[in-house]
Scaffold this active site. Structure first.
Site, PDB file in Angstrom:
ATOM      1  N   THR A   1       5.564  -7.162   5.853  1.00  0.00           N
ATOM      2  CA  THR A   1       4.765  -8.115   5.069  1.00  0.00           C
ATOM      3  C   THR A   1       5.379  -9.500   5.095  1.00  0.00           C
ATOM      4  O   THR A   1       4.678 -10.513   5.227  1.00  0.00           O
ATOM      5  CB  THR A   1       4.638  -7.621   3.617  1.00  0.00           C
ATOM      6  OG1 THR A   1       3.905  -6.401   3.601  1.00  0.00           O
ATOM      7  CG2 THR A   1       3.922  -8.650   2.752  1.00  0.00           C
TER       8      THR A   1
ATOM      9  N   CYS B   1      15.556  -5.061 -34.015  1.00  0.00           N
ATOM     10  CA  CYS B   1      16.687  -4.141 -33.929  1.00  0.00           C
ATOM     11  C   CYS B   1      17.413  -4.096 -35.267  1.00  0.00           C
ATOM     12  O   CYS B   1      17.416  -5.061 -36.032  1.00  0.00           O
ATOM     13  CB  CYS B   1      17.631  -4.546 -32.800  1.00  0.00           C
ATOM     14  SG  CYS B   1      18.581  -6.039 -33.119  1.00  0.00           S
TER      15      CYS B   1
ATOM     16  N   CYS C   1      19.054  -7.708 -35.938  1.00  0.00           N
ATOM     17  CA  CYS C   1      18.103  -8.764 -36.292  1.00  0.00           C
ATOM     18  C   CYS C   1      17.592  -8.598 -37.727  1.00  0.00           C
ATOM     19  O   CYS C   1      17.212  -9.585 -38.370  1.00  0.00           O
ATOM     20  CB  CYS C   1      16.935  -8.775 -35.316  1.00  0.00           C
ATOM     21  SG  CYS C   1      17.410  -9.361 -33.667  1.00  0.00           S
TER      22      CYS C   1
ATOM     23  N   ARG D   1       2.718 -10.547 -11.793  1.00  0.00           N
ATOM     24  CA  ARG D   1       4.074 -10.774 -11.304  1.00  0.00           C
ATOM     25  C   ARG D   1       5.006 -11.240 -12.410  1.00  0.00           C
ATOM     26  O   ARG D   1       6.182 -10.869 -12.448  1.00  0.00           O
ATOM     27  CB  ARG D   1       4.059 -11.825 -10.181  1.00  0.00           C
ATOM     28  CG  ARG D   1       3.491 -11.345  -8.860  1.00  0.00           C
ATOM     29  CD  ARG D   1       3.413 -12.501  -7.885  1.00  0.00           C
ATOM     30  NE  ARG D   1       2.915 -12.100  -6.580  1.00  0.00           N
ATOM     31  CZ  ARG D   1       2.638 -12.959  -5.594  1.00  0.00           C
ATOM     32  NH1 ARG D   1       2.813 -14.267  -5.809  1.00  0.00           N
ATOM     33  NH2 ARG D   1       2.194 -12.517  -4.432  1.00  0.00           N
TER      34      ARG D   1
ATOM     35  N   GLU E   1      14.223 -12.977 -32.571  1.00  0.00           N
ATOM     36  CA  GLU E   1      14.093 -13.248 -34.001  1.00  0.00           C
ATOM     37  C   GLU E   1      15.102 -14.305 -34.452  1.00  0.00           C
ATOM     38  O   GLU E   1      14.770 -15.225 -35.215  1.00  0.00           O
ATOM     39  CB  GLU E   1      14.287 -11.962 -34.803  1.00  0.00           C
ATOM     40  CG  GLU E   1      13.259 -10.883 -34.523  1.00  0.00           C
ATOM     41  CD  GLU E   1      13.701  -9.916 -33.436  1.00  0.00           C
ATOM     42  OE1 GLU E   1      13.353  -8.733 -33.523  1.00  0.00           O
ATOM     43  OE2 GLU E   1      14.395 -10.358 -32.478  1.00  0.00           O
TER      44      GLU E   1
ATOM     45  N   ARG F   1       2.989 -18.987  -9.490  1.00  0.00           N
ATOM     46  CA  ARG F   1       1.974 -19.990  -9.163  1.00  0.00           C
ATOM     47  C   ARG F   1       1.186 -20.530 -10.354  1.00  0.00           C
ATOM     48  O   ARG F   1      -0.012 -20.336 -10.474  1.00  0.00           O
ATOM     49  CB  ARG F   1       0.998 -19.422  -8.124  1.00  0.00           C
ATOM     50  CG  ARG F   1       1.594 -19.326  -6.729  1.00  0.00           C
ATOM     51  CD  ARG F   1       0.520 -19.307  -5.676  1.00  0.00           C
ATOM     52  NE  ARG F   1      -0.241 -18.073  -5.644  1.00  0.00           N
ATOM     53  CZ  ARG F   1       0.082 -17.001  -4.935  1.00  0.00           C
ATOM     54  NH1 ARG F   1       1.175 -17.002  -4.195  1.00  0.00           N
ATOM     55  NH2 ARG F   1      -0.684 -15.931  -4.940  1.00  0.00           N
TER      56      ARG F   1
ATOM     57  N   LEU G   1       5.933 -15.421  -3.175  1.00  0.00           N
ATOM     58  CA  LEU G   1       6.082 -14.459  -4.283  1.00  0.00           C
ATOM     59  C   LEU G   1       6.407 -15.148  -5.597  1.00  0.00           C
ATOM     60  O   LEU G   1       7.266 -14.702  -6.359  1.00  0.00           O
ATOM     61  CB  LEU G   1       7.141 -13.401  -3.950  1.00  0.00           C
ATOM     62  CG  LEU G   1       6.891 -12.580  -2.676  1.00  0.00           C
ATOM     63  CD1 LEU G   1       8.017 -11.587  -2.447  1.00  0.00           C
ATOM     64  CD2 LEU G   1       5.554 -11.865  -2.729  1.00  0.00           C
TER      65      LEU G   1
END
Length: 345
Positions: free
Chosen positions: A193, A72, A81, A181, A49, A204, A201
């Site tokens: 893996t 808040c 805020c 993700r 904010e 993208r 990871l």
């Protein structure tokens, strides 16, 4: 224009940055135009904010504020805020999620109302309905919310029998994975893996921040010649290992595991992430890690991307006791299914 959607786009910029504070976004609108935007900064920095009001400047007077989380209203690491909103001359506030923190819940509306500012709760856009599930869980339990994601063939296999890479999901499912993700501060994969798929990871190209990468290596020795160590992120990847990883000096933050069981070692990692203030941990497990997490009930939500293709042979994540999956979307030729674990079980 959906101004709350724009606010959530700002909130995505705070994921992985603002923790242990929640990722929040805000936009200031006046005369039908966005005149200020902002998201929560790093710990001890301004909240969304305040950033949006600073961006708007004098144009915030008599404007409307759209914010993803209830503002808040208490002194913490920064001033409330609500104080900044009142001082800026905001006329109306729309927010999309009530803060479960008892110091905030429902109190901001009363404070703003006493200053003549109307505040309105509205449902978030569909793409962000579960954006604050992890934050809510963290406030209640002081533990990260663990989300698993696996991709399986129509006949239930997630990898070839020899662990060689196999493309299971289509493009739409891969885009969904990248968007998923970007809502997590951290992403975790097993050592098997990493060695089999050599993943990056990243998110993208869908916008947002790359999550902190974690490898739960167990007793697997990791090579220094992996994509995870090549990508220049703000923070080094974290590796939890039962054996020293001398090749990774300067490439990763290695933390040795001393527990005798999977549950002890996974709990050690979760303790560390809890102390860091991580709200959501995304996990893309292989077959063995998935079975261990499910068997030990160390998860909160499971996503399964089910392909229409068959493999006829391979590795399966299923181990007899399976979560009850429900279909929630169709992504191209793939189906997205999900299950939630009862916190009381």
């Amino acid at each position: 224009m959906n101004y709350l959607e724009k606010a959530f786009e700002q909130a995505l910029l705070a994921v992985g940055v603002s923790f242990p504070n929640p990722a929040v976004g805000a936009v200031v609108v006046k005369d039908g135009k966005i005149v200020g935007v902002g998201h929560t900064q790093r710990i001890h920095g301004p909240h969304a904010e305040v950033m949006a009001l600073r961006d708007a400047g004098e144009r915030a007077n008599q404007a409307t504020l759209y914010v993803t989380l209830e503002p808040c209203c208490h002194f913490g690491r920064t001033p409330p805020c609500t104080q900044a909103i009142i001082a800026a001359g905001i006329q109306k506030v729309f927010f999309a999620h009530r803060d479960p923190n008892p110091q905030v819940f429902g109190k901001s509306e009363k404070i703003l109302a006493s200053a003549g500012i109307e505040s309105v709760f509205v449902s978030p856009p569909d793409d962000f309905l579960h954006f604050y599930d992890a934050y809510d869980f963290f406030v209640r339990n002081r533990r990260p919310f663990v989300e698993l994601k696996i991709a399986e063939s129509a006949d239930g296999f997630i990898a070839a029998a020899d662990r060689s890479p196999v493309r299971i999901s289509g493009m739409e499912a891969n885009v969904w994975t990248a968007k998923w993700r970007r809502t997590a501060e951290c992403i975790c994969v097993g050592g098997g893996t990493v060695l089999a798929d050599n993943p990056k990871l990243t998110v993208r190209g869908v916008g947002g921040n790359h999550p902190i990468r974690i490898v739960f290596a167990g007793s697997r020795l990791l090579s220094r010649h992996l994509h995870l160590w090549e990508t220049p992120f703000a923070r080094l990847p974290m590796v939890y290992s039962r054996i020293p990883q001398t090749e990774l000096d300067g490439l990763a933050e290695v933390r040795l595991l001393e527990g005798k069981t999977f549950a002890e070692n996974w709990s050690k990692m979760m303790d560390d992430l809890s102390q860091m203030g991580i709200h959501r941990l995304a996990v893309e497990p292989g077959a063995t890690l998935c079975r261990q997490i499910l068997a030990n009930k160390m998860w909160n939500r499971l996503f399964v991307l089910r392909s229409t293709k068959e493999m006829f042979n391979g590795l399966s994540w299923r181990s007899g006791v399976e979560p009850e999956l429900r279909q929630i979307a169709k992504l191209g030729t793939d189906f997205l299914l999900a299950a939630d674990r009862d916190e009381n079980q």
